[in-house]
Design a protein around this motif. Structure first.
Motif, PDB file in Angstrom:
ATOM      1  N   LEU A 169      30.814 -22.563  12.600  1.00 18.33           N
ATOM      2  CA  LEU A 169      29.508 -22.048  12.155  1.00 18.33           C
ATOM      3  C   LEU A 169      29.076 -22.071  13.531  1.00 18.33           C
ATOM      4  O   LEU A 169      28.810 -20.045  14.469  1.00 18.33           O
TER       5      LEU A 169
ATOM      6  N   TYR B 126      29.445 -16.982   2.895  1.00 12.14           N
ATOM      7  CA  TYR B 126      30.175 -17.979   2.759  1.00 12.14           C
ATOM      8  C   TYR B 126      29.789 -18.623   1.245  1.00 12.14           C
ATOM      9  O   TYR B 126      28.891 -18.896   0.569  1.00 12.14           O
TER      10      TYR B 126
ATOM     11  N   CYS C 265      34.345 -14.853   0.021  1.00 17.37           N
ATOM     12  CA  CYS C 265      33.644 -15.823   0.737  1.00 17.37           C
ATOM     13  C   CYS C 265      34.549 -16.116   1.883  1.00 17.37           C
ATOM     14  O   CYS C 265      35.478 -16.359   1.322  1.00 17.37           O
ATOM     15  N   GLN C 266      33.720 -16.380   3.238  1.00 16.96           N
ATOM     16  CA  GLN C 266      34.321 -17.761   3.951  1.00 16.96           C
ATOM     17  C   GLN C 266      34.486 -19.264   2.760  1.00 16.96           C
ATOM     18  O   GLN C 266      33.273 -19.408   2.277  1.00 16.96           O
ATOM     19  N   ARG C 267      35.264 -19.639   2.800  1.00 16.62           N
ATOM     20  CA  ARG C 267      35.188 -21.026   2.019  1.00 16.62           C
ATOM     21  C   ARG C 267      35.262 -22.575   2.925  1.00 16.62           C
ATOM     22  O   ARG C 267      35.373 -22.384   3.771  1.00 16.62           O
TER      23      ARG C 267
ATOM     24  N   ILE D 207      25.043 -17.341   1.090  1.00 22.06           N
ATOM     25  CA  ILE D 207      25.250 -18.622   1.292  1.00 22.06           C
ATOM     26  C   ILE D 207      25.455 -19.912  -0.401  1.00 22.06           C
ATOM     27  O   ILE D 207      24.232 -19.798  -1.204  1.00 22.06           O
TER      28      ILE D 207
ATOM     29  N   THR E 124      29.503 -13.192   9.492  1.00 26.25           N
ATOM     30  CA  THR E 124      30.158 -12.738   7.917  1.00 26.25           C
ATOM     31  C   THR E 124      28.853 -12.799   6.420  1.00 26.25           C
ATOM     32  O   THR E 124      28.003 -13.293   6.512  1.00 26.25           O
TER      33      THR E 124
END
Length: 610
Positions: free
Chosen positions: A28, A41, A170-172, A153, A38
């Motif tokens: 992050l 999340y 999403c970014q995991r 988020i 992005t």
């Protein structure tokens, strides 16, 4: 001012204060430095590992008026408002109580508005897996193409319940359980800053009970500080959690290894009188035994010890018993009884040995082996090809007629059994599991010529054919078959009591009934008598996969042996004690059970009922 819990007072406010999640913090921070933040999340992981806390820190970092190398300053108006939960640009949504489509539609309407004082409008949706399917569908398009000022988020403890269409957008980030050293260090800092004195053993107990959840650990530290009036000892933690001291676990371990089952039950009764949670106690003791096993493995003690330590095999068996009873206690109305039985079984492992046979039983078995060797002198010490290797109990044999010589190399004759059908060797019948009659032992058996010289009786030859199997220890199959035969009635009782096993019970007990015939390797053969009129039907139905699997499970639960089972029709008569039933002996109810109720109208006119 109202008291604030420790986990709220000491909640991290910067990325550097987040404990045990370095892989997430670094990613992050690099994204913030490079401007590659992005729009969505997904923070997932166990409870109390920092998901919501990290989401708030990220929101502050995105809206901070004076950021310091990807860290929020913590002093500007935006940081203070976000920390207090009053910011208009950071919206926290509890999906557990706002899980419907109406709430998501309201979110879609409000997302169009630009942030008031910050750079980004951040939506933190906690427990996102609780949203309904229509709500997820309504969120999908917004999540895919949100306005440039919006950041989502999503936090959850159950990512498998989030639709794949959401996950793919999403970014995991997977939050891990906090390791014990990191948690211990953090709890020490909090205790020191809060004026709480805590012993090292008490700290270790809290870390162990928290199971990787830092919030749980802080909550227990807070409670223990109140219980001990600012000074926390190990006894305070035991009293608070309902656990037992280490010396009690060590004492129970010593009693089990000494085979003192009665003393184990006395100790368990004392624990029960103190009102402790028995499942928690079993979990603690299993963990204690596991630690002992790992110690033995790390020191290379994989063989029975020579220095007084416990054997690894017995430790594994005790650990298997404890882990099994912990699961059974969860659903039992009498968990104390189950635990008593488990402790007795653990003590018997050390009293009787891993195989479950007392030393006196082993000496009796050795005497029986010596008797067999005396009966068959060619197989005794130094005699024949066996070279004195101990033999198992003699399998079923019949008096063999004079051997018929078969032409071939060495002129080795083949011994036939008249009662076993044409072309069948006596050695094949030797696995039927019935001992020879004592009256037959003294009779002279015909002599079979050996290729290497000397002679061997037909009885010796049959025994060798039954025993000498590649990769199988002498007597192992006979011993296992005897064990199954001894518990056969218990197996039938378990089948009778089990749900949906009524037909299986009818197949196995109808007519002359079934019996364990042979054991070869890990295969048990269950036989039906060919003269029983319903033997073919019963054997065919028992070969059905569902019936066979159900019977195999019951066999394993009663005998604690993992065997493959096959059902055959046998020309051999059932063992003594089984009633031979002909067609006239089959009752109307037994026939109805065998046919599963089919053909009832035919049975009404069954001539066997006349």
């Amino acid at each position: 001012m109202a008291y604030m819990a420790l986990y709220r007072q000491w909640r991290p406010r910067t990325f550097q204060e987040v404990a045990g999640q370095e892989h997430i913090v670094r990613t992050l921070q690099n994204a913030l430095k490079s401007g590659r933040v992005t729009h969505a999340y997904l923070f997932c992981g166990p409870r109390g590992t920092g998901k919501t806390t990290t989401a708030k820190i990220l929101a502050k970092a995105l809206n901070c008026l004076d950021p310091r190398e990807a860290e929020p300053c913590g002093g500007c108006s935006n940081c203070l408002e976000i920390q207090a939960g009053t910011s208009m640009d950071v919206i926290e949504i509890d999906a557990a109580s706002n899980r419907g489509i109406d709430e998501v539609r309201e979110l879609r309407e409000n997302i169009r508005f630009s942030p008031t004082t910050g750079n980004k409008r951040v939506y933190i949706i906690d427990e996102v897996h609780m949203l309904t399917d229509p709500a997820f569908n309504a969120l999908l398009k917004t999540l895919e193409e949100p306005p440039g000022h919006a950041v989502f988020i999503l936090a959850t403890t159950e990512p498998h319940r989030v639709p794949l269409t959401i996950l793919s957008r999403c970014q995991r980030f997977d939050f891990h359980r906090i390791s014990p050293p990191v948690m211990a260090q953090r709890l020490k800092e909090v205790a020191r800053g809060s004026g709480i004195e805590i012993e090292q053993e008490a700290l270790e107990l809290i870390v162990k009970a928290a199971d990787g959840g830092l919030r749980d650990g802080l909550g227990m530290l807070d409670q223990a500080g109140s219980l001990g009036s600012g000074r926390v000892g190990a006894e305070d933690i035991h009293r608070m959690l309902g656990t037992v001291r280490r010396d009690v676990l060590e004492k129970l371990k010593d009693l089990i290894m000494a085979g003192k089952a009665g003393d184990c039950l006395v100790l368990l009764g004392d624990i029960f009188q103190r009102g402790l949670d028995l499942r928690l106690f079993v979990r603690e003791f299993a963990s204690h035994v596991r630690a002992l096993m790992l110690t033995n493995l790390s020191s290379g003690m994989e063989q029975p010890d020579s220095g007084g330590g416990p054997e690894l095999g017995k430790l594994l068996e005790v650990l298997d018993i404890l882990t099994g009873v912990e699961q059974e206690m969860k659903w039992s109305s009498q968990p104390g009884v189950l635990l008593e039985v488990a402790l007795v079984r653990c003590a018997r492992v050390y009293l009787y040995g891993e195989t479950g046979h007392r030393q006196e039983d082993l000496r009796e078995l050795s005497a029986r082996v010596a008797e067999l060797e005396a009966l068959l002198p060619g197989l005794g010490p130094g005699g024949g090809e066996r070279g004195g290797y101990p033999l198992p109990d003699p399998p079923e044999t019949v008096k063999a007629p004079a051997p018929a010589t078969v032409p071939g190399e060495g002129g080795v004759p083949a011994v036939k059994d008249k009662t076993s059908g044409p072309g069948r060797d006596v050695g094949d019948a030797g696995n039927s599991g019935v001992r020879p009659k004592s009256s037959d032992r003294g009779q002279q058996a015909p002599v079979v010529k050996k290729k290497s010289g000397g002679s061997r009786t037909a009885e010796e030859q049959s025994v060798l054919q039954a025993v000498q199997k590649p990769g199988e220890a002498p007597g192992q199959a006979a011993q296992l078959l005897g064990k199954i035969a001894e518990r056969w009635e218990n197996i039938m009782d378990s089948v009778h009591r089990s749900k949906n096993c009524g037909n299986i019970y009818s197949y196995l007990t109808g007519g002359a009934g079934a019996w364990p015939a042979t054991v070869a390797g890990k295969v048990l053969t269950v036989a039906f008598w060919e003269k029983d009129p319903y033997s073919f039907l019963a054997a065919n139905n028992m070969e059905n996969k569902d019936n066979k699997d159900m019977f195999t499970k019951i066999l394993k639960s009663v005998c604690r042996e993992d065997l493959e089972v096959r059902f055959v029709i046998s020309k051999e008569e059932p063992p003594a004690g089984k009633q031979e039933k002909t067609e006239e002996d089959i009752s109307h109810d037994e026939a109805a059970g065998l046919f599963q109720g089919e053909g009832q109208e035919i049975l009404e006119d069954n001539p066997f009922d006349e």
